[in-house]
Each structure stands twice: as C-alpha cells, then as structure tokens.
Design a protein around this motif. Structure first.
Motif, PDB file in Angstrom:
ATOM      1  N   MET A 175       0.832  -1.209   0.000  1.00  0.00           N
ATOM      2  CA  MET A 175       0.000   0.000   0.000  1.00  0.00           C
ATOM      3  C   MET A 175       0.864   1.257   0.000  1.00  0.00           C
ATOM      4  O   MET A 175       0.607   2.220  -0.740  1.00  0.00           O
ATOM      5  N   ALA A 176       1.913   1.252   0.819  1.00  0.00           N
ATOM      6  CA  ALA A 176       2.791   2.422   0.903  1.00  0.00           C
ATOM      7  C   ALA A 176       3.530   2.652  -0.415  1.00  0.00           C
ATOM      8  O   ALA A 176       3.599   3.784  -0.914  1.00  0.00           O
ATOM      9  N   PHE A 177       4.061   1.577  -1.008  1.00  0.00           N
ATOM     10  CA  PHE A 177       4.788   1.723  -2.266  1.00  0.00           C
ATOM     11  C   PHE A 177       3.849   2.138  -3.399  1.00  0.00           C
ATOM     12  O   PHE A 177       4.256   2.882  -4.308  1.00  0.00           O
ATOM     13  N   SER A 178       2.602   1.671  -3.362  1.00  0.00           N
ATOM     14  CA  SER A 178       1.641   2.051  -4.399  1.00  0.00           C
ATOM     15  C   SER A 178       1.340   3.542  -4.347  1.00  0.00           C
ATOM     16  O   SER A 178       1.304   4.214  -5.387  1.00  0.00           O
ATOM     17  N   ILE A 179       1.134   4.075  -3.152  1.00  0.00           N
ATOM     18  CA  ILE A 179       0.834   5.506  -3.021  1.00  0.00           C
ATOM     19  C   ILE A 179       2.048   6.339  -3.424  1.00  0.00           C
ATOM     20  O   ILE A 179       1.918   7.351  -4.141  1.00  0.00           O
ATOM     21  N   ILE A 180       3.242   5.932  -2.997  1.00  0.00           N
ATOM     22  CA  ILE A 180       4.451   6.656  -3.391  1.00  0.00           C
ATOM     23  C   ILE A 180       4.648   6.594  -4.899  1.00  0.00           C
ATOM     24  O   ILE A 180       5.013   7.589  -5.545  1.00  0.00           O
ATOM     25  N   GLY A 181       4.398   5.423  -5.502  1.00  0.00           N
ATOM     26  CA  GLY A 181       4.550   5.284  -6.945  1.00  0.00           C
ATOM     27  C   GLY A 181       3.553   6.124  -7.716  1.00  0.00           C
ATOM     28  O   GLY A 181       3.907   6.749  -8.737  1.00  0.00           O
TER      29      GLY A 181
END
Length: 590
Positions: A454-460
């Motif tokens: 979830m964190a990497f998706s939002i950052i991406g």
C-alpha cells in the motif's frame, strides 16, 4: 535576455547523414519574441493575464470529461437475479437475497464479471441510479463491451492529439480550438441520446478526438502567452483547476443521478467557449515564428492597446522592422521535418517515452492499491477515487518547489528515480518478505506485506503523476513554436498509450499483470539514463524555429571550469622549453 539567450548558436557539422536546419533569417527584434516583441507590447500585462485566466476556466470542464468514464462505465458490484414465472413469490425473495449475499461475499472483481443482470436488479455504488452498464446489461458475457467503450474515449484522444497537433502548426491554435469546441458540443450532446452500445462507443471516440483538440490548443496558447519566468506557474494553476474537476465529479454525479443528465451537464458549459471566437486572439508567437507579419501587426496593435501602450512611440524600432518584413510570405513547418535534426528529435522521443512510462506504470500502482488488498479501505469506490485524486494534488504541490530548486531536468530525474525505486521495491522486496518471513520471525507476514504494498503504491502514484505532467510541460518548452503543436501532440498521444494499458489489462482479466509491471519498471530505468541527455530550459526563451530547437543542447553535469584553470596539457615550464626548442630549430634552419 539580450545576447544571453542561453542558446548555443554555433554551427554544427552534419552527423550521421542529418543536416542542420537553416538558421532564422528574419529581422533581429522579430526573432527575439521573449526578449524583444512581448516586452514591447506589455510583457505579461493585464490583457495577457486575462487570456491566461480564460485558458484556466475550461480546465475544470476538461477534468469532468476526462474522468467521466469512472462513473458512466462503472460496473455494479451487487446483482440480484430474480426468477420470473415462479409460483412461489417467497422463493423469489429468498433467491434474490441469496444471490446478493453470495456476490457480496465474493471478490469484487469476480462479482462484477460473473454477475448476470438479465431480468435483474443491479445496484450502483457511485451515486447514479442508472449508467451505461446497467441500462444495457453489460455484465457477464457482455462485459467485454464495457472495455471497448473505455477504449473509445482514449483512442479518440490519441488520434486527436496526433492529427490536431499537426493542424495547430499549420492552421493556427485558434481555429483548432474553436472547431474542437463546436464538434465537442455536437458529439458530446449526442452521446447522451445513444440508443445502443456501438453508437455510444462511436460517439465517445469523436468526443475524445475533440477533447484532445481543446486540451492541446489551450496548453499551447497558455505556454506561448507567458514570459520565461511564469510559464511553469501558469501551467501548474491549470493543472490544479483540472484536478478540482476530478475531485468535484462525484458531487456532480450525486446531483444528476442519471448518466444522460450527467453527460449533458458536463458538455453544456463548453457553450461559453464559443465566445472565444471574438475574445481570444491567435497566438502572436506562432504568427511571428511562421512569418505571418500582416496578421502579427494587427494582433500586436490590439494587445498594445489593451495594455495602454503606444507602439509608435514605445517600440519604434520594432515597428520599423515589422513594416519592412510585411511583404514576406508565410513559412509554415510540419512536425515531419523534425526527423532531419540531430538533437531535437532525440529530446522529443525521450520525453514521449517518459510520458508513456509515467502513465503506464501509474495504473500498475493504482491496481496494486486495490487488487492486492481486496479487504482494505481502498476496495471502496470513493476511497480509491479520492486517494488517487489526493495523490495527484500532492504530486502537483511537490512539483512546484522541486522544479523551482532543481529545474526541469533535475525534477524529472528525481521523480523518475522515486518511481523506479517504488516499483522495484514493490516487485522484489515484498516477495522476499513473504519468502523469508519464517527466518525473520515475522508472525503476520501477510499484514506486513499488505502495508508495504500500500505504501509503495501511493508513493509510486505520487511520483509517476509528477513524471507525466513534467514530461508534457518539458516537451512544450523544448519544441520550437513552428512545430509545438505536433510535439505536444506526440507526447500527449504517448501519455494516452500509457493510459490505454489499463483497459487492455482489464480486457484480459488481469492476465500477465506481473509481466506488465516488470516491463514498465524496466522502462523507468531506461528513462533515468535518457533524462541525462535532455537540456535544461528553466528561464530560457522558447525556441521559435527548428534552428533554435536544435541549438538546445545538454549542459555538462559537472560544474563549469573556473576562470583561472589551465586548459593546456603541458605545464608552463614544459611549454617554455618546447618553445626554446622551436626557436633553436628555426635558427639552425636559417
């Protein structure tokens, strides 16, 4: 500006068969638009500011149209199949409740694909009582028609960017804008009266075609109105207005309740843009770059009058050169001539690849946000929609200081590196966490994996949105005025191809999604290397001709040499000894 225009105008020898374009032979002042012409007619005066505002207002309606597919073609998650001709009415109710419970318990993607709405009651969770999917029962075996309908607007936009970009360079920005508005009203309103899915998809194709013309022409006009110091800020305000349209769209949907009313409400405000026929002039920069000096003189007099400037007194030298150039013939250029350049075509191709990668990998992150965590808060339509909108707003907010400090190239490089890291960590690190969770004594590896994803998706999503927007703006600054429409059309069409990957993956039922993400992750690594080849355009005048665009070359990454440093390979003592040897040889020879 003066002589320090930032352009390297030294002649370049032919390389690999390419021929350097001819230099601009127009008068001196008329060729320096940012430094000579625009300051003479008021610079960024009151009239120019009014025109900039007129390019911002339609952005909110463009945002409505671009995100309307999320509501017009939203698939219902709950479908209760009701059996007709059944003798026991209680069985009908029981069967309906049973089907509802079964669908609610299943995965949302599977529920929408397996739902059969023949003689059924389908419930939408987006604020509409009925949309295209529920009206024509586009579920089950007919679900593929929904993806075709999603293709239509994007494919129409891609063709519109390519075709109308060339026309904007040949006929002007103003005719393309007005014709696009007129046909957008015709096709957009006709969409609301579609009688079947083929008619809806066909009309949406032409709607996307016209929407591309409005977006491209307004973007070019806005860039060409501004002086170097305010180009980026004026463009970012327009992006914020378009994002406001995205965030306000759910409220508009709740007010309309029906998809046909929604379509009409989204299109009708464009009627106000018909007044641009008289209010909005043709781009003065494009007229001067194409040597249409008769029309340029009329526009300059109009702009100067609005800004309370007397051209005969305040710009006597400019008007003298303009009057001498009036007999010249117009000289228009097609984007195809870009192929004969050495540097310009490389810069545009690099930005096209960046734009395609940014929009393509954005879908990968958005899909991971919901599909990998089906039970999270993001499985809700509104949570996902506003998360994506909020991430886009945060991305634009972060772009402003980043570009102000690091410039166009530095900002693009930083956000592309962040995108690549988020993608690689999501693809690699999460698999390692699950594989070695036992060795690392991680009790709940599934929850940890979900949180990291979830964190990497939002950052991406945050960084890829910045990459896409900055690539489009960068291309508008690098491309010369004579072919700016075609250059913008290429990079916007590349962005459309990136967005097109989303419905293509849905059409294949998400098969090959992991490979799809890996391909775009590899593209980010290639883009990082290619961005280093781009020049920096901050505070530099816009190129007007192909020769100007060709002279935008990459600056060295290392800091420039200090004035006192030696360029010679030999030291001073060695050079003196070499000179003495030469003198001795000359003496002996004599």
């Amino acid at each position: 500006c003066g002589g320090a225009t930032g352009l390297d105008i030294e002649p370049h020898p032919p390389e690999n068969g390419f021929v350097t374009p001819e230099t601009n032979k127009s008068p001196d002042l008329l060729s320096r638009i940012d430094c000579g012409v625009l300051p003479s007619v008021g610079g960024f005066g009151r009239f120019q500011k009014q025109l900039i505002v007129l390019t911002w207002i339609p952005a909110i309606f463009i945002g409505f149209s671009q995100f309307s597919d999320n509501f017009l073609l939203a698939e219902p998650k709950t479908c209760a199949q009701v059996q007709r001709n059944n003798s026991d009415p209680s069985l009908n109710v029981t069967q309906a409740i049973l089907n509802i419970n079964l669908n609610n318990a299943s995965n949302s993607a599977n529920a929408s694909s397996q739902c059969i709405c023949t003689q059924s009651r389908c419930e939408l969770e987006i604020g509409l009582e009925q949309n295209v999917v529920t009206k024509w029962n586009l579920v089950g075996d007919s679900a593929w028609m929904v993806h075709i309908a999603k293709f239509s607007l994007l494919v129409g936009s891609i063709f519109g960017y390519l075709v109308l970009g060339v026309l904007a360079d040949w006929c002007g920005r103003h005719p393309v804008l007005i014709l696009s508005v007129i046909f957008m009203l015709i096709f957009g309103m006709t969409v609301a009266f579609s009688v079947n899915v083929p008619m809806f998809s066909t009309l949406r194709f032409f709607e996307g075609f016209c929407l591309a013309g409005i977006t491209l022409s307004l973007y070019a006009l806005r860039i060409e109105l501004c002086l170097p110091g305010c180009r980026f800020s004026m463009t970012m305000v327009a992006n914020f207005v378009a994002l406001a349209g995205q965030l306000l769209m759910p409220g508009l949907v709740v007010l309309c309740r029906d998809w046909q009313v929604l379509q009409a409400v989204v299109i009708c405000p464009l009627l106000l843009m018909l007044s641009y026929i008289w209010i909005f002039p043709e781009s003065l920069r494009w007229l001067l770059a194409t040597q249409q000096y008769n029309r340029s003189k009329w526009i300059m007099e109009r702009v100067a009058k609005k800004n309370n400037i007397n051209l005969e007194e305040d710009a006597e030298e400019l008007m003298t050169e303009l009057n001498q150039a009036l007999p010249k013939q117009a000289k228009k250029t097609c984007i195809v001539k870009m192929v004969g350049t050495r540097n310009l075509w490389k810069n545009i191709v690099v930005l096209c690849v960046n734009s395609l990668t940014g929009y393509g990998i954005h879908h990968c992150f958005a899909r991971s946000l919901t599909e990998d965590q089906p039970t999270s808060i993001f499985s809700n339509f509104y949570a996902k929609y506003y998360t994506m909108g909020g991430t886009a707003v945060a991305s634009c907010v972060a772009l402003c200081p980043a570009v102000g400090v690091m410039g166009r190239r530095g900002g693009l490089l930083m956000f592309m590196i962040i995108t690549a890291l988020a993608s690689l960590l999501q693809l690699g690190l999460l698999n390692l966490v699950g594989k070695y969770s036992v060795h690392l004594n991680i009790d709940d590896s599934g929850t940890l994996n979900s949180n990291f994803s979830m964190a990497f998706s939002i950052i991406g999503m945050f960084s890829s949105h910045a990459v896409s927007n900055l690539s489009i703006f960068f291309c508008a600054e690098i491309t010369p005025t004579v072919i700016r429409g075609g250059g913008l059309g290429l990079v916007l069409a590349s962005a459309g191809f990136g967005m097109l990957t989303a419905p293509i993956m849905e059409l294949h039922n998400q098969k090959g999604y992991f490979l799809h993400h890996i391909i775009f992750a590899c593209c980010t690594l290639i883009c990082i290397i290619c961005i280093l080849l781009l020049p920096e355009t901050r505070n530099r005048p816009l190129p007007e001709t192909l020769a100007d665009g060709e002279s935008y070359t990459r600056q060295p990454l290392l800091p420039p040499r200090k004035p006192g440093e030696q360029r010679l390979l030999l030291t001073k003592s060695e050079s003196r000894e070499y000179a003495r040897v030469g003198d001795t040889n000359c003496f002996l020879g004599s």
